[in-house]
Motif scaffolding. Structure first.
Motif, PDB file in Angstrom:
ATOM      1  N   GLU A  98     -29.493   7.396   6.439  1.00 17.34           N
ATOM      2  CA  GLU A  98     -29.582   7.059   7.856  1.00 17.34           C
ATOM      3  C   GLU A  98     -30.865   7.677   8.402  1.00 17.34           C
ATOM      4  O   GLU A  98     -31.167   8.843   8.115  1.00 17.34           O
ATOM      5  N   LEU A  99     -31.620   6.901   9.170  1.00 21.03           N
ATOM      6  CA  LEU A  99     -32.856   7.397   9.759  1.00 21.03           C
ATOM      7  C   LEU A  99     -32.744   7.442  11.279  1.00 21.03           C
ATOM      8  O   LEU A  99     -32.047   6.613  11.881  1.00 21.03           O
ATOM      9  N   GLU A 100     -33.399   8.408  11.876  1.00 14.51           N
ATOM     10  CA  GLU A 100     -33.494   8.524  13.326  1.00 14.51           C
ATOM     11  C   GLU A 100     -34.955   8.684  13.698  1.00 14.51           C
ATOM     12  O   GLU A 100     -35.615   9.607  13.221  1.00 14.51           O
ATOM     13  N   ASN A 101     -35.460   7.747  14.507  1.00 14.95           N
ATOM     14  CA  ASN A 101     -36.861   7.789  14.933  1.00 14.95           C
ATOM     15  C   ASN A 101     -37.803   7.932  13.742  1.00 14.95           C
ATOM     16  O   ASN A 101     -38.775   8.697  13.772  1.00 14.95           O
ATOM     17  N   GLY A 102     -37.482   7.193  12.684  1.00 10.26           N
ATOM     18  CA  GLY A 102     -38.344   7.173  11.513  1.00 10.26           C
ATOM     19  C   GLY A 102     -38.224   8.362  10.585  1.00 10.26           C
ATOM     20  O   GLY A 102     -39.004   8.507   9.648  1.00 10.26           O
ATOM     21  N   MET A 103     -37.229   9.231  10.814  1.00 13.35           N
ATOM     22  CA  MET A 103     -37.034  10.410   9.970  1.00 13.35           C
ATOM     23  C   MET A 103     -35.671  10.342   9.294  1.00 13.35           C
ATOM     24  O   MET A 103     -34.697   9.865   9.886  1.00 13.35           O
ATOM     25  N   LEU A 104     -35.592  10.847   8.059  1.00 13.44           N
ATOM     26  CA  LEU A 104     -34.318  10.882   7.354  1.00 13.44           C
ATOM     27  C   LEU A 104     -33.392  11.865   8.062  1.00 13.44           C
ATOM     28  O   LEU A 104     -33.726  13.035   8.235  1.00 13.44           O
ATOM     29  N   ALA A 105     -32.206  11.354   8.447  1.00 11.02           N
ATOM     30  CA  ALA A 105     -31.266  12.158   9.224  1.00 11.02           C
ATOM     31  C   ALA A 105     -29.963  12.424   8.494  1.00 11.02           C
ATOM     32  O   ALA A 105     -29.259  13.382   8.813  1.00 11.02           O
ATOM     33  N   GLY A 106     -29.598  11.572   7.533  1.00 12.51           N
ATOM     34  CA  GLY A 106     -28.336  11.752   6.831  1.00 12.51           C
ATOM     35  C   GLY A 106     -28.315  11.008   5.516  1.00 12.51           C
ATOM     36  O   GLY A 106     -29.104  10.086   5.287  1.00 12.51           O
ATOM     37  N   HIS A 107     -27.410  11.417   4.629  1.00 12.05           N
ATOM     38  CA  HIS A 107     -27.351  10.850   3.277  1.00 12.05           C
ATOM     39  C   HIS A 107     -25.930  10.853   2.745  1.00 12.05           C
ATOM     40  O   HIS A 107     -25.191  11.819   2.898  1.00 12.05           O
ATOM     41  N   TRP A 108     -25.549   9.714   2.148  1.00  4.40           N
ATOM     42  CA  TRP A 108     -24.287   9.568   1.426  1.00  4.40           C
ATOM     43  C   TRP A 108     -24.632   9.046   0.025  1.00  4.40           C
ATOM     44  O   TRP A 108     -25.662   8.408  -0.172  1.00  4.40           O
ATOM     45  N   ASP A 109     -23.742   9.271  -0.949  1.00  2.00           N
ATOM     46  CA  ASP A 109     -23.988   8.668  -2.247  1.00  2.00           C
ATOM     47  C   ASP A 109     -22.714   8.593  -3.079  1.00  2.00           C
ATOM     48  O   ASP A 109     -21.678   9.171  -2.729  1.00  2.00           O
ATOM     49  N   ALA A 110     -22.803   7.858  -4.167  1.00  3.69           N
ATOM     50  CA  ALA A 110     -21.762   7.812  -5.197  1.00  3.69           C
ATOM     51  C   ALA A 110     -22.458   7.673  -6.535  1.00  3.69           C
ATOM     52  O   ALA A 110     -23.462   6.959  -6.658  1.00  3.69           O
ATOM     53  N   ILE A 111     -21.946   8.374  -7.540  1.00  5.14           N
ATOM     54  CA  ILE A 111     -22.532   8.402  -8.877  1.00  5.14           C
ATOM     55  C   ILE A 111     -21.433   8.099  -9.887  1.00  5.14           C
ATOM     56  O   ILE A 111     -20.355   8.692  -9.827  1.00  5.14           O
ATOM     57  N   GLN A 112     -21.702   7.189 -10.801  1.00  7.92           N
ATOM     58  CA  GLN A 112     -20.683   6.807 -11.775  1.00  7.92           C
ATOM     59  C   GLN A 112     -21.303   6.662 -13.157  1.00  7.92           C
ATOM     60  O   GLN A 112     -22.325   5.998 -13.334  1.00  7.92           O
ATOM     61  N   GLU A 113     -20.681   7.283 -14.131  1.00 10.83           N
ATOM     62  CA  GLU A 113     -21.107   7.098 -15.508  1.00 10.83           C
ATOM     63  C   GLU A 113     -20.596   5.754 -16.001  1.00 10.83           C
ATOM     64  O   GLU A 113     -19.456   5.359 -15.714  1.00 10.83           O
ATOM     65  N   VAL A 114     -21.424   5.042 -16.733  1.00 10.19           N
ATOM     66  CA  VAL A 114     -21.024   3.741 -17.270  1.00 10.19           C
ATOM     67  C   VAL A 114     -21.168   3.755 -18.784  1.00 10.19           C
ATOM     68  O   VAL A 114     -21.953   4.520 -19.339  1.00 10.19           O
ATOM     69  N   PRO A 115     -20.404   2.912 -19.463  1.00  8.07           N
ATOM     70  CA  PRO A 115     -20.480   2.883 -20.929  1.00  8.07           C
ATOM     71  C   PRO A 115     -21.794   2.300 -21.415  1.00  8.07           C
ATOM     72  O   PRO A 115     -22.536   1.669 -20.660  1.00  8.07           O
ATOM     73  N   ASP A 116     -22.077   2.531 -22.679  1.00  5.42           N
ATOM     74  CA  ASP A 116     -23.278   1.959 -23.294  1.00  5.42           C
ATOM     75  C   ASP A 116     -23.185   0.437 -23.229  1.00  5.42           C
ATOM     76  O   ASP A 116     -22.215  -0.157 -23.704  1.00  5.42           O
ATOM     77  N   GLN A 117     -24.195  -0.176 -22.644  1.00  8.26           N
ATOM     78  CA  GLN A 117     -24.200  -1.639 -22.511  1.00  8.26           C
ATOM     79  C   GLN A 117     -25.387  -2.266 -23.225  1.00  8.26           C
ATOM     80  O   GLN A 117     -25.799  -3.377 -22.899  1.00  8.26           O
ATOM     81  N   THR A 118     -25.912  -1.538 -24.199  1.00  7.33           N
ATOM     82  CA  THR A 118     -27.053  -2.043 -24.966  1.00  7.33           C
ATOM     83  C   THR A 118     -26.725  -3.400 -25.572  1.00  7.33           C
ATOM     84  O   THR A 118     -25.690  -3.585 -26.200  1.00  7.33           O
ATOM     85  N   GLY A 119     -27.624  -4.343 -25.372  1.00  3.73           N
ATOM     86  CA  GLY A 119     -27.455  -5.666 -25.960  1.00  3.73           C
ATOM     87  C   GLY A 119     -26.652  -6.634 -25.114  1.00  3.73           C
ATOM     88  O   GLY A 119     -26.604  -7.830 -25.433  1.00  3.73           O
ATOM     89  N   LEU A 120     -26.029  -6.153 -24.037  1.00  3.32           N
ATOM     90  CA  LEU A 120     -25.248  -7.043 -23.187  1.00  3.32           C
ATOM     91  C   LEU A 120     -26.162  -7.828 -22.250  1.00  3.32           C
ATOM     92  O   LEU A 120     -27.152  -7.306 -21.747  1.00  3.32           O
ATOM     93  N   THR A 121     -25.805  -9.068 -22.006  1.00  7.51           N
ATOM     94  CA  THR A 121     -26.579  -9.900 -21.089  1.00  7.51           C
ATOM     95  C   THR A 121     -26.376  -9.457 -19.652  1.00  7.51           C
ATOM     96  O   THR A 121     -27.310  -9.454 -18.844  1.00  7.51           O
TER      97      THR A 121
END
Length: 277
Positions: free
Chosen positions: A126-149
């Motif tokens: 979230e930005l306020e007057n062009g400055m970073l004011a807040g942050h949310w996130d989510a992080i997830q490990e995923v399986p190896d997908q090598t070779g998958l389309t």
């Protein structure tokens, strides 16, 4: 996934490099909010230029995780920690796959490798007057997908800026209203829509059936952010009594959902789900 030894802004920050797509510029008033976020990644996170933090980040910058270091001082501490790590190799590929902006909200979708594991990340600023004011996130490990389309992060990345963001948002809102009403909104998914969530594809079900039948999720939506044909939904749900933050990205085409990505993460121990939003 439990991360105990890294600053809490987001695991993606550990390996972000000085990538090409971000237009680095410290003349903040000439940049869009999206460009400001990308420049923040490049100059401060990627190149470790802590001296530029006051140009990008408000003093009372808020991490929407009570266990994360707060304020501009928290960002400074994170960058000082990054300075103890090797810089990414020159010319390394940017982990940022897509960036979506609506007003003062900017979403980034990342695919990163760390300690032999692959992670997908969604950051929301979230930005306020062009400055970073807040942050949310989510992080997830995923399986190896090598070779998958089809993988957890590939697919369409360019936003169709000629598409109506409001129309795209209405379609996703209608899809979710049906889910909340325990109805099957199959008519809102294209017959050949592309599913990128490995958990969904593993079941052989379409997204609507998965959301309705797999976990009986008690979903609460917090924000819906749209740019062109892309829509981001920030929400929470419970599974087995445990709270999760849940971010989804939809691409809309021809009045229906054509593509879908998602990232979910369990709420840290000792933190109330609502405090993450």
């Amino acid at each position: 996934m439990k991360i105990t030894n890294l600053p809490a802004m987001g695991l993606c920050c550990i390996i972000l490099c000085a990538f090409g797509p971000a237009k680095a510029n410290t003349t903040m008033d000439t940049l869009s909010n999206k460009q400001k976020v990308l420049s923040f990644y490049k100059l401060i996170v990627g190149q470790r230029k802590a001296e530029l933090i006051p140009e990008f980040v408000l003093e009372n910058y808020r991490q929407h995780n009570p266990k994360a270091p707060q304020g501009r001082a928290g960002i400074t501490g994170m960058i000082n920690y990054l300075k103890t790590l090797p810089l990414p190799p020159e010319g390394a590929k940017s982990p940022i796959i897509r960036t979506i902006q609506e007003g003062n909200m900017v979403v980034t979708h990342l695919d990163i490798q760390f300690m032999g594991k692959r992670m997908v990340v969604i950051d929301l600023f979230e930005l306020e007057n062009g400055m970073l004011a807040g942050h949310w996130d989510a992080i997830q490990e995923v399986p190896d997908q090598t070779g998958l389309t089809i993988t957890a992060s590939n697919g369409t990345a360019e936003i169709d800026t000629t598409a109506s963001a409001e129309n795209s948002k209405q379609i996703v809102n209608a899809f979710y209203q049906a889910i909340l009403d325990k109805k099957m909104p199959a008519e809102l998914l294209k017959v050949d829509y592309t599913e990128h969530d490995p958990a969904v594809t593993a079941t052989g079900k379409a997204l609507d059936e998965y959301l309705l039948t797999d976990h009986n999720r008690d979903i609460k939506i917090h924000r819906v952010i749209a740019e062109g044909d892309f829509v981001v939904v920030q929400s929470q749900f419970k599974r087995g009594g445990k709270g999760f933050v849940f971010y989804q990205i939809f691409r809309v085409e021809g009045g229906k959902i054509a593509e879908h990505w998602s990232v979910e993460q369990a709420v840290p121990e000792g933190v109330e789900v609502g405090d993450m939003f």
